[in-house]
Design a protein around this motif. Structure first.
Motif, PDB file in Angstrom:
ATOM      1  N   TYR A   7      -9.537  18.421 -39.050  1.00 58.86           N
ATOM      2  CA  TYR A   7      -9.616  20.104 -37.628  1.00 58.86           C
ATOM      3  C   TYR A   7      -9.502  21.389 -38.497  1.00 58.86           C
ATOM      4  O   TYR A   7      -9.013  22.085 -38.906  1.00 58.86           O
ATOM      5  CB  TYR A   7      -8.657  19.424 -36.200  1.00 58.86           C
ATOM      6  N   VAL A   8      -8.119  20.789 -39.540  1.00 54.23           N
ATOM      7  CA  VAL A   8      -7.427  21.364 -40.140  1.00 54.23           C
ATOM      8  C   VAL A   8      -7.907  21.408 -40.970  1.00 54.23           C
ATOM      9  O   VAL A   8      -8.112  23.353 -41.661  1.00 54.23           O
ATOM     10  CB  VAL A   8      -6.034  20.597 -40.664  1.00 54.23           C
ATOM     11  N   ALA A   9      -9.010  21.151 -42.205  1.00 55.93           N
ATOM     12  CA  ALA A   9     -10.065  21.668 -42.738  1.00 55.93           C
ATOM     13  C   ALA A   9     -10.836  22.019 -42.394  1.00 55.93           C
ATOM     14  O   ALA A   9     -11.712  22.702 -43.154  1.00 55.93           O
ATOM     15  CB  ALA A   9     -10.359  19.956 -43.574  1.00 55.93           C
ATOM     16  N   ARG A  10     -11.433  21.596 -41.155  1.00 52.47           N
ATOM     17  CA  ARG A  10     -12.442  23.089 -40.760  1.00 52.47           C
ATOM     18  C   ARG A  10     -12.110  24.378 -40.584  1.00 52.47           C
ATOM     19  O   ARG A  10     -12.904  25.375 -40.750  1.00 52.47           O
ATOM     20  CB  ARG A  10     -12.851  21.752 -39.657  1.00 52.47           C
ATOM     21  N   ASP A  11     -11.033  24.446 -40.129  1.00 53.80           N
ATOM     22  CA  ASP A  11     -10.203  25.376 -39.372  1.00 53.80           C
ATOM     23  C   ASP A  11     -10.312  26.666 -40.864  1.00 53.80           C
ATOM     24  O   ASP A  11     -10.534  27.369 -41.518  1.00 53.80           O
ATOM     25  CB  ASP A  11      -8.739  25.281 -39.405  1.00 53.80           C
TER      26      ASP A  11
ATOM     27  N   ASP B 141      -4.951   9.931 -37.769  1.00 54.69           N
ATOM     28  CA  ASP B 141      -3.888  10.914 -38.859  1.00 54.69           C
ATOM     29  C   ASP B 141      -5.450  11.981 -39.832  1.00 54.69           C
ATOM     30  O   ASP B 141      -5.633  13.038 -39.754  1.00 54.69           O
ATOM     31  CB  ASP B 141      -3.165   9.979 -39.671  1.00 54.69           C
ATOM     32  N   SER B 142      -6.155  11.231 -39.401  1.00 58.31           N
ATOM     33  CA  SER B 142      -7.366  11.646 -40.033  1.00 58.31           C
ATOM     34  C   SER B 142      -8.077  11.867 -39.763  1.00 58.31           C
ATOM     35  O   SER B 142      -8.028  13.179 -40.003  1.00 58.31           O
ATOM     36  CB  SER B 142      -8.198  10.312 -41.128  1.00 58.31           C
ATOM     37  N   LEU B 143      -8.030  12.251 -37.977  1.00 57.90           N
ATOM     38  CA  LEU B 143      -8.986  13.260 -37.095  1.00 57.90           C
ATOM     39  C   LEU B 143      -8.147  14.914 -36.940  1.00 57.90           C
ATOM     40  O   LEU B 143      -8.660  15.727 -37.217  1.00 57.90           O
ATOM     41  CB  LEU B 143      -9.107  12.482 -35.799  1.00 57.90           C
TER      42      LEU B 143
ATOM     43  N   ALA C 161      -2.102  -0.355 -37.438  1.00 58.66           N
ATOM     44  CA  ALA C 161      -2.124   0.617 -38.460  1.00 58.66           C
ATOM     45  C   ALA C 161      -3.897   1.190 -39.007  1.00 58.66           C
ATOM     46  O   ALA C 161      -3.557   2.146 -38.964  1.00 58.66           O
ATOM     47  CB  ALA C 161      -1.210  -0.350 -40.009  1.00 58.66           C
ATOM     48  N   PRO C 162      -4.637   0.543 -39.506  1.00 60.01           N
ATOM     49  CA  PRO C 162      -5.856   1.102 -39.154  1.00 60.01           C
ATOM     50  C   PRO C 162      -6.183   2.500 -38.431  1.00 60.01           C
ATOM     51  O   PRO C 162      -6.597   3.569 -38.413  1.00 60.01           O
ATOM     52  CB  PRO C 162      -6.679   0.149 -39.206  1.00 60.01           C
TER      53      PRO C 162
END
Length: 178
Positions: free
Chosen positions: A41-45, A35-37, A28-29
């Motif tokens: 990447y989406v936030a960086r873009d 998913d966090s990684l 689970a972790p």
């Protein structure tokens, strides 16, 4: 001979339950981290796109300011078009960020941005990136001295999804007629 029955081991069922609990506690972790990684990447873009869109607005502002200063130096600030150089007052533009920012006629699909890999700066030279920028300039009806500037960044995510960020701003002091 007597057997000592006080040393009992785990049964097969107890062992399977313990392994199942351990798997849930570990898997689970790990999936959450994966998913966090992807979200990082989406936030960086998105952050890069927001900054590139704002840079498009700033380039238009600098072209306006440079032409107005030129007009003041020549003694005719109100008769100098913001876009001295023959550009239309409405349309799609590409931004050239060489020594002095300039605007050139572009398309609605935008031009691919390049990145200098040594400095990390986005511009017109270097390695082609996934980002495309288009700046749209349109006069505001009923306001001869106001123009709406919309800078749009388009790109595809690693999964192939189309993304878009738009930044708009109204600029004043842009004459559309001399």
């Amino acid at each position: 001979m007597k057997f000592n029955n006080t040393n009992k081991g785990f049964s097969l069922l107890e062992s399977m339950i313990a392994i199942g609990i351990l798997l849930v506690a570990v898997v689970a972790p790990l999936s959450t981290i994966g998913d966090s990684l992807a979200q990082i990447y989406v936030a960086r873009d998105q952050m890069v796109a927001i900054n590139l869109a704002q840079e498009g607005i700033e380039a238009v502002r600098q072209v306006r300011d440079s032409n107005m200063i030129k007009g003041w130096r020549e003694g005719s600030p109100r008769n100098t078009l913001w876009n001295a150089g023959g550009l239309d007052t409405q349309g799609f533009y590409s931004v050239d960020l060489s020594e002095t920012p300039t605007l050139t006629t572009g398309s609605a699909q935008g031009d691919s941005l390049k990145q200098d890999v040594t400095t990390g700066v986005y511009g017109n030279s270097g390695t082609e990136t996934k980002f495309r920028r288009v700046v749209f300039i349109e006069p505001i009806s009923g306001s001869p001295d106001e123009t709406k500037i919309t800078s749009t960044i388009l790109w595809k995510t690693a999964g192939g999804t189309d993304k878009k960020i738009e930044v708009s701003e109204s600029l004043f002091g842009i004459n559309t007629t001399p």
